[in-house]
Each structure stands twice: as C-alpha cells, then as structure tokens.
Enzyme design. Structure first.
Site, PDB file in Angstrom:
ATOM      1  N   GLU A 103       0.747  -1.122   0.014  1.00  0.00           N
ATOM      2  CA  GLU A 103      -0.027   0.087   0.187  1.00  0.00           C
ATOM      3  C   GLU A 103       0.782   1.458   0.039  1.00  0.00           C
ATOM      4  OE1 GLU A 103      -3.010  -0.106  -1.171  1.00  0.00           O
ATOM      5  OE2 GLU A 103      -3.400  -1.737   0.645  1.00  0.00           O
ATOM      6  N   ASP A 118       3.107   2.087  -4.776  1.00  0.00           N
ATOM      7  CA  ASP A 118       3.226   2.248  -6.197  1.00  0.00           C
ATOM      8  C   ASP A 118       3.710   3.535  -6.704  1.00  0.00           C
ATOM      9  OD1 ASP A 118       0.731   3.772  -5.620  1.00  0.00           O
ATOM     10  OD2 ASP A 118      -0.375   2.852  -7.281  1.00  0.00           O
ATOM     11  N   SER A 128     -26.109   6.243 -16.665  1.00  0.00           N
ATOM     12  CA  SER A 128     -25.813   5.503 -15.920  1.00  0.00           C
ATOM     13  C   SER A 128     -27.146   4.673 -15.565  1.00  0.00           C
ATOM     14  CB  SER A 128     -25.101   5.850 -14.533  1.00  0.00           C
ATOM     15  OG  SER A 128     -25.725   6.392 -13.539  1.00  0.00           O
ATOM     16  N   ALA A 137     -15.841   2.774  -1.734  1.00  0.00           N
ATOM     17  CA  ALA A 137     -15.257   1.435  -0.456  1.00  0.00           C
ATOM     18  C   ALA A 137     -14.017   1.069  -0.658  1.00  0.00           C
ATOM     19  CB  ALA A 137     -16.441   0.225  -0.703  1.00  0.00           C
ATOM     20  N   SER A 182     -13.901   1.502  -7.540  1.00  0.00           N
ATOM     21  CA  SER A 182     -14.899   1.535  -8.325  1.00  0.00           C
ATOM     22  C   SER A 182     -14.752   2.664  -9.571  1.00  0.00           C
ATOM     23  CB  SER A 182     -16.164   2.265  -7.570  1.00  0.00           C
ATOM     24  OG  SER A 182     -15.917   3.351  -6.941  1.00  0.00           O
ATOM     25  N   GLU A 239      -6.990  10.236 -13.919  1.00  0.00           N
ATOM     26  CA  GLU A 239      -7.004  10.318 -12.630  1.00  0.00           C
ATOM     27  C   GLU A 239      -6.458  11.634 -11.943  1.00  0.00           C
ATOM     28  OE1 GLU A 239      -8.203   8.380  -9.661  1.00  0.00           O
ATOM     29  OE2 GLU A 239      -9.822   7.669 -11.097  1.00  0.00           O
ATOM     30  N   ASP A 293      -4.210   0.458  -9.292  1.00  0.00           N
ATOM     31  CA  ASP A 293      -5.673  -0.076  -9.633  1.00  0.00           C
ATOM     32  C   ASP A 293      -5.858  -0.478 -10.891  1.00  0.00           C
ATOM     33  OD1 ASP A 293      -5.690   0.584  -6.786  1.00  0.00           O
ATOM     34  OD2 ASP A 293      -6.617   2.514  -7.150  1.00  0.00           O
TER      35      ASP A 293
HETATM   36  C1  GLA Z   1      -5.267   4.406  -4.227  1.00  0.00           C
HETATM   37  C2  GLA Z   1      -4.644   4.664  -5.447  1.00  0.00           C
HETATM   38  C3  GLA Z   1      -3.248   3.633  -5.896  1.00  0.00           C
HETATM   39  C4  GLA Z   1      -2.674   3.332  -4.456  1.00  0.00           C
HETATM   40  C5  GLA Z   1      -3.456   3.187  -3.175  1.00  0.00           C
HETATM   41  C6  GLA Z   1      -2.630   2.848  -2.222  1.00  0.00           C
HETATM   42  O1  GLA Z   1      -5.880   3.097  -4.497  1.00  0.00           O
HETATM   43  O2  GLA Z   1      -5.337   4.710  -6.349  1.00  0.00           O
HETATM   44  O3  GLA Z   1      -2.661   4.107  -6.918  1.00  0.00           O
HETATM   45  O4  GLA Z   1      -1.761   4.622  -4.347  1.00  0.00           O
HETATM   46  O5  GLA Z   1      -4.480   4.306  -2.958  1.00  0.00           O
HETATM   47  O6  GLA Z   1      -1.783   1.608  -2.127  1.00  0.00           O
END
Ligand code: GLA
Length: 391
Positions: free
Chosen positions: A42, A45, A76, A132, A136, A169, A181
């Site tokens: 976590e 990245d 949607s 969550a 998503s 993003e 993600d």
């Molecule tokens: C979010 C971000 C990811 C990553 C996580 C933490 O999900 O979109 O790029 O940094 O937080 O691991």
C-alpha cells in the site's frame, strides 16, 4: 462518492437493450472492467515499488456507440441524474461532476495522447461498491479505455492504457494516485494476484486462491467514505518525495530496510515514519510473493497484520472503523487482516478459515453495532479476470 452498494441489475444483453431504449440505436459493443482488492503493498506504487493486488468479481460495464459528431452523452443505471450531454471540444480538468468525470477524464486523456477521439453515447452499470476503496472509479475508467482503444483502433498496450487512465485520474479528476488499481483491473487474471513492479510495469501473475487452502477472503466495507482528491493522500505522497530527496535516491524503492538506521538520522521524525512504512511494505510484498509460492495463502497472515500496523502507526492512513474491523476479525479467527486501498476509510480484508467465516462476520457486525457505527457490508471476493469485451 456515496457508499451505496450497487448490484448488477443487467447482463451484457440487458445493458445493450437499455442502451437502445435510451439512445435509439444499438451500441457498438459492451466492455467490462473489474474493481480490485490489494492483497498487500500500500502506497508503494507511486514510490516505484511493488504491489500485489487482484481483480475482483465485481465489475463496471459500459455499452458504447461511436457518434459522427463530437457530442458525448452519458447515462448510468444508478442515480437519477439522467443523460449528461457535453462536447469533446469543451472538456476541461476539474469541471465534470459525479461519476461522469471518469469517462470524460479518459476521453480527455486520450485526446492528450494525440488520439483522434470520436463523440460517443455511453451507458454505465456497475457492481463495484462506490467509495469502498475497491477502485470503483478505475473500474469505470478501465472499461471506457478498453472500449475506446478498440473503437478508435488506437492499438494501445495494457501499459499504455494504464498510463492513460492514470493521467485521467491525476490531471482531470485531480487525484494524485499511482498505477496499481488500473493495472489490476486491466491485467488481472482469474485465480491470480498481479505482482507489479511499478518502476517498469513488469507483471508476474502469482497464483492466489483462498478456497483450496480452506480459506475465504472477506471484504469488510466500513462505509466510511473517502476521496483521494482530498488532502491526505497527496500529503503522504509529498512526504515520500521529500524522504527520497533527502536520502538522495530517485524514489523510495531505492531505499532498503538496512538503510533505515541512516534514514532515521537524516529525516525528521514524521517523514522517517512515512519512509519506514514504504520501505518495509515493499519488503512485505516480496515476502508475500515468496511465501505464496512456497507455502500458500495460509502462511501470509502475519504479513497482512504487519502491513496494517505499519499503515496505522507509521503511515497513519487507517481510521477507527478500519482498526475495529481488523482487530475484531483477527480476534474472531481471521488469520490475517489489513485495511486495503488508499485508506482514510473504505474497506478492510480478512483472510479467514472457512469454518470461522460466520464467527468473523457476526463478531464484526456486533462490534460495529456496539460502537454505534453504520452497519458494514461484508462479502467474499475471489481473484477474477481483468477487463474484457462482452459483446
Ligand atoms: C489508491 C491509489 C493507488 C494506490 C493506493 C494505495 O488506491 O489509486 O494508486 O496508491 O491508493 O496503495
């Protein structure tokens, strides 16, 4: 985003029919992309580090039709927003509202790459719980980028699509997130976790199945809403950049556990703890990959626990609800548990022996009720196929 769980009301044919009813023509195709659970790794990245997420069996689906003009119409199956109509020539970062910022962000980002993007009609359906911590928003972006890649014949690789959605993003939605993600959503495979080296996007699919080991992977959605466009995520990122700069390395990926003693002398106390989380978390990802291949999922519990403690105490991205979910699941029989995703809310995961599943679920529900908290959503997930075309 709200935290409502959205069931999949429509299969691909149903979504196509709904498209036809709404837009008066059949779509060119239907694409789907999954949300993700991060098993471990976590906030590593964006530090060029290692992550080990998997795509889950909850997906966003889009039916899309290319138009002959530059109009974009978006609808949607959830909410009562009706059709949002805009024009490709007017797309500007920070201006889109609600879920529409994700498809619009992708269209904008593809334009920035020099791809000739057509106007489209699009209908979205999603079973990924919103807000969550199960990505998503990336599920939507990955479904849309997969559709546009095919419809425009742009020929982007998975790696290109990952970077295109990251740009959407970062620069359109305004969340300074990394590449984990979308990599899980685009590159995931059934029965596998995605071991990703975020420095060069190299992926190794690592077999990960809880059930044959007599386990289930429970997700506990605390219903605490979060947004990575808020300040906490960006502040963590800045601390990491500062840490790398002071340590004289390109990214924290280049700092090892044995460098931490030196780091403690060079960094202020807060930055040091942020750095320690990232450095030890990278190590835990590598250890998890190793253990999965030598001993199987039943062996990784202590690494999940250590990851949570590090996020709670060093990186400070947990919250009381996530801690309660993790602690309760562990006391009730889970063999390892941690918050998953960016933090400040969202979901926890608990790797649980099948025979303890009921006990863990009941204990968590009771603990939340006793604390006067919103009832969490608890469900199981299995590693699923990444993005694909359905129709
Ligand atoms: C979010 C971000 C990811 C990553 C996580 C933490 O999900 O979109 O790029 O940094 O937080 O691991």
């Amino acid at each position: 985003m709200s935290t409502a769980t959205v069931p999949h009301p429509l299969d691909a044919a149903g979504l196509s029919a709904r498209f036809a009813e709404s837009f008066g023509a059949t779509p060119d195709g239907v694409w789907q992309a999954p949300g993700r659970v991060n098993l471990i790794g976590e906030h590593t990245d964006y530090n060029d580090g290692f992550v080990l997420p998997f795509a889950i069996d909850k997906t966003a689906r889009v039916a899309v039709r290319v138009r002959s003009d530059s109009t974009v119409r978006l609808l949607s199956t959830f909410g009562d927003q009706g059709i949002t109509t805009t024009d490709l020539t007017t797309l500007k970062p920070g201006t889109a509202k609600g879920w529409t910022k994700y498809p619009l962000g992708v269209l904008w980002s593809l334009q920035q790459r020099g791809i000739k993007v057509p106007g489209i009609d699009l209908i979205l359906d999603s079973s990924v719980p919103l807000g969550a911590g199960l990505s998503s928003s990336h599920a939507i972006e990955c479904a849309v980028v997969s559709a546009l890649n095919e419809l425009t014949g742009a020929g982007m690789s998975d790696e290109d699509m990952v970077l295109a959605t990251q740009k959407a993003e970062n620069d359109f939605v305004g969340a300074p997130t990394g590449i984990m993600d979308q990599s899980a959503s685009l590159r995931g495979a059934k029965g596998h976790a995605v071991f990703l080296d975020c420095r060069d996007q190299h992926v190794e699919l690592v077999p990960f199945e809880a059930e044959p080991a007599g386990l289930v992977m429970l997700v506990i959605d605390t219903k605490v809403s979060h947004s990575h466009a808020d300040g906490g995520y960006a502040a963590r990122r800045e601390s990491c950049e500062l840490g790398a700069q002071v340590m004289g390395v390109p990214a924290l990926r280049d700092v090892s556990v044995s460098d931490l003693t030196e780091a403690s002398g060079l960094l202020d106390e807060l930055t040091f703890r942020r750095v320690r989380h990232v450095v030890t978390e990278n190590d835990r990802v590598l250890a998890t990959v190793e253990l999965l291949s030598t001993a199987g999922p039943a062996a990784i519990g202590p690494l999940l626990d250590a990851s949570h403690v590090s996020m709670r105490d060093d990186f400070e991205i947990s919250c009381p609800e996530l801690d309660l979910a993790v602690d309760t699941a562990r006391s009730a029989g889970a063999i390892g548990a941690r918050m998953t995703g960016g933090g400040f809310g969202g979901a926890a995961i608990a790797l649980t022996p099948v025979e303890k599943e009921r006990q863990v679920r009941d204990a968590v529900l009771k603990a939340f009720a006793r604390a006067g908290l919103t009832t969490p959503d608890i469900f199981t997930v299995t590693p699923a196929q990444g993005a694909l075309r359905l129709l």
